[in-house]
Design an enzyme around this catalytic site. Structure first.
Site, short mmCIF file in Angstrom:
data_model
loop_
_atom_site.label_atom_id
_atom_site.label_comp_id
_atom_site.label_asym_id
_atom_site.label_seq_id
_atom_site.Cartn_x
_atom_site.Cartn_y
_atom_site.Cartn_z
CE LYS A 37 -13.37 -1.72 0.96
NZ LYS A 37 -12.39 -1.75 2.08
CE LYS B 72 -4.56 -1.58 1.47
NZ LYS B 72 -5.70 -1.54 2.44
CE LYS C 120 -6.22 -6.18 -1.25
NZ LYS C 120 -7.03 -6.38 0.04
N1 AQP Z 1 -9.75 -9.18 -3.32
C1 AQP Z 1 -10.13 -9.84 -2.18
N2 AQP Z 1 -10.28 -11.26 -2.18
C2 AQP Z 1 -10.62 -11.67 -1.05
N3 AQP Z 1 -11.16 -10.96 0.27
C3 AQP Z 1 -10.74 -9.80 0.37
N4 AQP Z 1 -10.94 -8.65 1.20
C4 AQP Z 1 -10.59 -7.44 0.54
N5 AQP Z 1 -10.10 -7.58 -0.73
C5 AQP Z 1 -10.27 -9.18 -0.84
C6 AQP Z 1 -11.38 -8.82 2.51
O1 AQP Z 1 -12.44 -8.11 2.76
C7 AQP Z 1 -12.52 -7.83 4.31
C8 AQP Z 1 -12.46 -6.37 4.24
O2 AQP Z 1 -11.48 -5.76 3.77
P1 AQP Z 1 -11.06 -4.19 3.93
O3 AQP Z 1 -12.07 -3.19 3.50
O4 AQP Z 1 -11.04 -3.93 5.68
O5 AQP Z 1 -9.80 -4.01 3.48
P2 AQP Z 1 -8.68 -4.31 2.45
O6 AQP Z 1 -8.42 -5.99 2.59
O7 AQP Z 1 -7.56 -3.48 2.36
O8 AQP Z 1 -9.58 -4.30 1.30
P3 AQP Z 1 -9.35 -3.53 -0.51
O9 AQP Z 1 -10.71 -3.65 -0.96
O10 AQP Z 1 -8.27 -3.71 -0.92
O11 AQP Z 1 -9.59 -1.84 0.27
P4 AQP Z 1 -8.50 -0.54 0.17
O12 AQP Z 1 -8.42 -0.69 -1.21
O13 AQP Z 1 -9.42 0.30 0.68
O14 AQP Z 1 -7.32 -1.02 0.82
C9 AQP Z 1 -11.16 -8.14 4.59
O15 AQP Z 1 -11.51 -9.61 5.54
C10 AQP Z 1 -10.33 -8.68 3.58
O16 AQP Z 1 -9.48 -9.75 3.84
#
Ligand code: AQP
Length: 333
Positions: A201, A114, A198
């Site tokens: 968001k 990140k 992956k």
């Molecule tokens: N691509 C993914 N595949 C499977 N699980 C996922 N999770 C996130 N992306 C995937 C799971 O969703 C839960 C909530 O995630 P989060 O919003 O707390 O944060 P994150 O993992 O950082 O998700 P993003 O989408 O990548 O958000 P941003 O871009 O804002 O950093 C968690 O249980 C995560 O494992």
């Protein structure tokens, strides 16, 4: 015996299929088991580790609650609340950051991903985020934490922090060492544009993900445009190692239909990619469209969503304030 479940989702907008298949789908199953006690947290303190627009953040908090409920979490059965309103999370994070070691945090791959090349400009919060996550979980004596595969390393760190706290202060089993609950198959959903990244968001291109608020037409269009390769549908698992986009789409299909990757491959072998994409779109629309419609309905009733949060905060506070009080006593405050 029932499990004590805790998990969080960041209100950073655009909750997507990865969040759903990796985490929220599992939350719903756990919520439906009457033996379990479930706490689902909208982790707004985590969200501000990267810059957020305050007005949008407020809307995103409500949208995350709406997504939980629209996906099937029953607010009468589970506690749903936002992290910033229970001050014990931040207090616990400070105390635990004095227990966690720099060397442990330096190994966290999500920070490296990140923060990217410009680590010096990343916030301190982004670096210490996993300690706040440990505080979230440990305050509620959670026995199990359902997360996507990308959070596995943070959960291991949480276990290390709990064990070190218990050892340092000679309080055997005071902090419950939690178990991760990660789906066996397809615990990491990849971007529709690049099978090596992956689904996320914060990815700029909206075509890289299926949002849980997407309409039928948007879903069909995104699957049509999803990256594939020029080869025919695969004949076996081994082939997929070299074909990340095909693997991801077949995995999404398997996950949505509750089958295995092998079965999905068998189903579509000898067919065209376009035929497979049509079937995948249909399954996705059947799953996501009702959630998307329900989210929009719930968002029109802000009072209801705010009330859910208010009740959740009250219940969470009751548990967390007792635990932080004991932590403070143990530390010597
Ligand atoms: N691509 C993914 N595949 C499977 N699980 C996922 N999770 C996130 N992306 C995937 C799971 O969703 C839960 C909530 O995630 P989060 O919003 O707390 O944060 P994150 O993992 O950082 O998700 P993003 O989408 O990548 O958000 P941003 O871009 O804002 O950093 C968690 O249980 C995560 O494992």
């Amino acid at each position: 015996m029932g499990k004590k479940i805790f998990s969080g989702v960041q209100p950073t907008g655009n909750l997507h299929l990865g969040n759903y298949l990796g985490a929220i789908k599992n939350f719903v199953t756990l919520n439906n088991d009457t033996e379990n006690e479930c706490i689902f947290c909208v982790v707004d303190l985590h969200a501000i580790t990267v810059k957020q627009d305050s007005k949008e953040l407020r809307n995103n908090i409500r949208e995350t609650v709406a997504t939980f409920i629209a996906s099937g979490i029953n607010p009468k059965k589970s506690i749903i609340f936002n992290q910033s309103q229970v001050s014990a999370h931040a207090e616990g994070a400070w105390i635990l950051s004095c227990v966690a070691r720099m060397g442990w945090l330096n190994r966290m791959t999500q920070f490296k991903e990140k923060a990217g090349k410009d680590k010096e400009k990343a916030s301190i919060g982004l670096y210490s985020y996993p300690v706040l996550m440990a505080s979230d979980i440990l305050l509620y004596d959670a026995t199990h934490v359902p997360v996507g595969d990308d959070q596995k390393q943070h959960l291991e760190l949480c276990r290390d922090i709990a064990q070190k706290f218990n050892n340092d202060f000679e309080v055997d089993n005071f902090l419950q060492v939690p178990e991760p609950l990660i789906q066996k198959e397809f615990s990491r959903i990849m971007s529709l544009k690049d099978g090596s990244k992956k689904m996320s968001k914060s990815e700029l291109s909206d075509l890289s993900r299926i949002n849980l608020t997407d309409s039928k037409d948007q879903i069909i269009n995104k699957i049509k445009k999803a990256k594939t390769d020029p080869m025919p549908m695969p004949n076996g698992l081994q082939e997929l190692d070299e074909r990340p986009e095909a693997k991801n789409l077949l995995g999404i299909y398997a996950s949505l239909t509750n089958t295995t990757l092998e079965k999905s491959i068998e189903n579509f072998y000898g067919k065209n990619f376009s035929e497979f994409k049509e079937s995948l779109s249909e399954i996705l629309v059947n799953k996501i469209e009702p959630i998307s419609i329900e989210i929009k309905k719930l968002l029109a009733d802000q009072k209801y969503l705010d009330q859910i949060l208010l009740e959740g905060v009250e219940k969470a506070n009751l548990i967390a304030s007792k635990k932080i009080q004991k932590i403070k006593e143990i530390v010597g405050f």
